[in-house]
Each structure stands twice: as structure tokens, then as C-alpha cells.
Scaffold this motif. Structure first.
Motif, PDB file in Angstrom:
ATOM      1  N   UNK A 146       0.946  -1.370   0.009  1.00 46.08           N
ATOM      2  CA  UNK A 146       0.460   0.152  -0.168  1.00 46.08           C
ATOM      3  C   UNK A 146       0.999   1.120   0.135  1.00 46.08           C
ATOM      4  N   UNK A 147       0.335   2.578   0.264  1.00 42.99           N
ATOM      5  CA  UNK A 147       1.089   3.621  -0.175  1.00 42.99           C
ATOM      6  C   UNK A 147       0.805   4.078   1.413  1.00 42.99           C
ATOM      7  N   UNK A 148       2.057   4.115   1.629  1.00 41.30           N
ATOM      8  CA  UNK A 148       2.497   4.889   3.125  1.00 41.30           C
ATOM      9  C   UNK A 148       3.103   6.325   3.446  1.00 41.30           C
ATOM     10  N   UNK A 149       2.725   7.159   3.569  1.00 31.65           N
ATOM     11  CA  UNK A 149       3.673   8.254   3.930  1.00 31.65           C
ATOM     12  C   UNK A 149       4.036   8.932   5.588  1.00 31.65           C
ATOM     13  N   UNK A 150       4.906   9.420   5.763  1.00 32.18           N
ATOM     14  CA  UNK A 150       5.247   9.977   7.524  1.00 32.18           C
ATOM     15  C   UNK A 150       4.255  11.464   7.447  1.00 32.18           C
ATOM     16  N   UNK A 151       4.412  11.190   8.578  1.00 40.70           N
ATOM     17  CA  UNK A 151       3.517  12.327   9.128  1.00 40.70           C
ATOM     18  C   UNK A 151       3.237  12.513  10.808  1.00 40.70           C
ATOM     19  N   UNK A 205       0.598  14.241   4.724  1.00 41.82           N
ATOM     20  CA  UNK A 205       1.094  14.568   3.106  1.00 41.82           C
ATOM     21  C   UNK A 205       1.282  16.284   2.606  1.00 41.82           C
ATOM     22  N   UNK A 206      -0.273  15.870   2.395  1.00 44.63           N
ATOM     23  CA  UNK A 206      -0.001  17.090   1.104  1.00 44.63           C
ATOM     24  C   UNK A 206      -1.966  17.206   1.494  1.00 44.63           C
ATOM     25  N   UNK A 229       2.497   6.718  10.935  1.00 45.93           N
ATOM     26  CA  UNK A 229       2.005   7.444   9.162  1.00 45.93           C
ATOM     27  C   UNK A 229       1.095   7.245   8.721  1.00 45.93           C
ATOM     28  N   UNK A 230       0.158   7.931   7.685  1.00 44.13           N
ATOM     29  CA  UNK A 230      -0.435   7.917   6.405  1.00 44.13           C
ATOM     30  C   UNK A 230      -0.950   6.804   5.315  1.00 44.13           C
ATOM     31  N   UNK A 231      -1.911   6.588   4.481  1.00 48.05           N
ATOM     32  CA  UNK A 231      -2.389   5.825   4.098  1.00 48.05           C
ATOM     33  C   UNK A 231      -3.127   6.201   2.698  1.00 48.05           C
ATOM     34  N   UNK A 232      -2.636   6.258   1.764  1.00 52.91           N
ATOM     35  CA  UNK A 232      -3.629   7.045   1.102  1.00 52.91           C
ATOM     36  C   UNK A 232      -4.517   6.032   0.121  1.00 52.91           C
ATOM     37  N   UNK A 233      -6.137   7.172   0.023  1.00 51.92           N
ATOM     38  CA  UNK A 233      -7.475   6.715  -0.548  1.00 51.92           C
ATOM     39  C   UNK A 233      -7.377   7.105  -1.354  1.00 51.92           C
ATOM     40  N   UNK A 234      -7.414   6.485  -3.183  1.00 48.29           N
ATOM     41  CA  UNK A 234      -8.913   7.098  -3.638  1.00 48.29           C
ATOM     42  C   UNK A 234      -9.482   8.126  -3.585  1.00 48.29           C
TER      43      UNK A 234
END
Length: 220
Positions: free
Chosen positions: A173-178, A184-185, A204-209
Motif C-alpha cells: 500500500x501507499x504510506x507516508x510519514x507525518x 502529507x499534502x 503514518x498515513x495511507x493513501x485512499x483515492x
């Protein structure tokens, strides 16, 4: 099946048909004019009807609302099977079947928790196999609406991915620290709100479109 024309230097190979409407052939031409020092083989692959969908009548079925077979008010796969003669008489070539895999149904089946099973509300794997078989008897193809952009957050992959950053499934999955409250944006999800969901146990955050229950799969 193979056919070789010695004088012309042509070898034609017929491969087994994938279906009644598709045939694959391979033709190899040997350039004799170059002599034995240079063997120039040209491979020509012919696929008949490889773009069949461009000239086909495709009928989309949203299973929940198409045909109910057991009186529970929800459309199902046996219901579709029962209408195949009707669909054939319409003159269709294929059914585009909206998702029927096992799902929590947060997004009408587009949040899949098991890609290898059928959601009980629609039937069983045996029902699906029968649908494919019965449709084929009527020269109707089945095109599955397979959701590969994301999974359900209840899929075993994601449940494992949330356990730790070192988990083998984490990178699925798509993760970003924060920091909590600071995504993250400013990307927005299609269903509204931030496209990032905070997971405190990982920091962390995960991305969900789409929905927060549909974490995007990492295709990088």
C-alpha cells in the motif's frame, strides 16, 4: 499443427484456439537470399479477432439490481443465469459484470476483501462457474470488473500491512510519514475529504483515492 513450405522457406504454426472466436498463428519466413552466413527470420504473429470488443455489443450488469432469484430483494448470479436467453435474444456479445467478489460493500463491491471468492449475497464460486459455462453456450463472453486500484481495508493484505512498517505486506500500500492532523499534502479523495488516513500505531498515513475503507495498492 504445423505446415512447412520448403521451397519458400515458410513455417506456419497453428496454436490451439483460446476460444471459438480466437485463433493464433505464428509464421516464420526464412530469407534464403542472404545465404547460410546470415539467417534472417521474420516472425509474424496473427491474432484473429484480438480486438473483438471494438465491434461487440457489451451489456453491463450491476448484479444487485439486475435479477433476484431467491426472494431476498437482492440481485444475484443465479438470477443472471436465468436471464441469459433474454440477453442472447437481445443480440449481445458480452456481459460486463460489475464486482461480485467478497466485499464489506462499503462501495457497492468495489472494496474487495477476497479476490478469490464470491460475495455470499450474490451466490457461490460454483454459481460463477455455471454463469461462465452457460454464457459460453450462448456465445456470450463474461468480462469481470476486477478492482485492482485498491482493496478493502478488511483485506488480509491490509490487515497485515497495518501491523508494522517491517511487515512484508506493508509496501503493498501507499504510506507516508507525518504527524496526526497534518496530512502529507492537500489531495482530496473522490468521495470527499482528505485522501490520507492516519494510522496512529504506525505514525503514518495511507493513501485512499476513494473511500477511507479502500486503501490504494502500491503499483511502484
Amino acid at each position: 499443427m504445423a505446415h512447412y513450405e520448403k521451397e519458400k522457406g515458410i513455417l506456419e504454426i497453428g496454436l490451439p484456439a483460446v476460444s471459438a472466436r480466437k485463433q493464433i498463428g505464428v509464421r516464420l519466413d526464412y530469407d534464403r537470399s542472404a545465404g547460410e552466413k546470415r539467417k534472417n527470420w521474420n516472425k509474424e504473429i496473427k491474432v484473429k479477432n484480438s480486438k473483438w470488443w471494438k465491434k461487440s455489443v457489451i451489456y453491463q450488469i450491476y448484479p444487485k439490481s439486475f435479477q433476484n432469484s431467491n426472494g431476498d430483494g437482492i440481485g444475484d448470479i443465479p438470477g443472471i443465469i436465468g436471464r441469459l436467453d433474454y440477453l442472447r435474444d437481445l443480440g449481445i456479445d458480452a456481459i460486463w459484470l460489475s464486482p461480485v467478489c467478497r466485499s464489506p460493500q462499503d462501495d457497492n463491491g468495489y472494496d474487495i476483501s477476497d479476490y478469490q471468492d464470491i460475495d455470499p449475497m450474490f451466490g457461490t464460486l460454483e454459481d460463477m462457474e455455471k454463469l461462465i459455462s452457460e454464457a459460453a453456450k450462448r456465445n456470450i463472453r463474461i468480462v469481470m470488473d476486477l478492482v485492482l486500484n485498491h482493496s478493502s481495508d478488511e483485506h488480509p493484505w491490509f490487515l497485515e500491512a497495518k501491523k508494522s512498517r517491517e511487515n512484508p505486506y506493508h509496501d503493498y500500500y501507499v504510506w507516508r510519514d507525518g504527524e496526526e492532523g497534518t496530512p502529507p499534502n492537500d489531495m482530496k479523495a473522490c468521495f470527499g475529504g482528505s485522501a490520507w488516513q492516519w494510522v496512529p500505531e504506525l505514525g503514518q498515513y495511507y493513501f485512499h483515492q476513494f473511500s477511507v475503507k479502500q486503501p490504494d495498492l502500491n503499483w511502484e
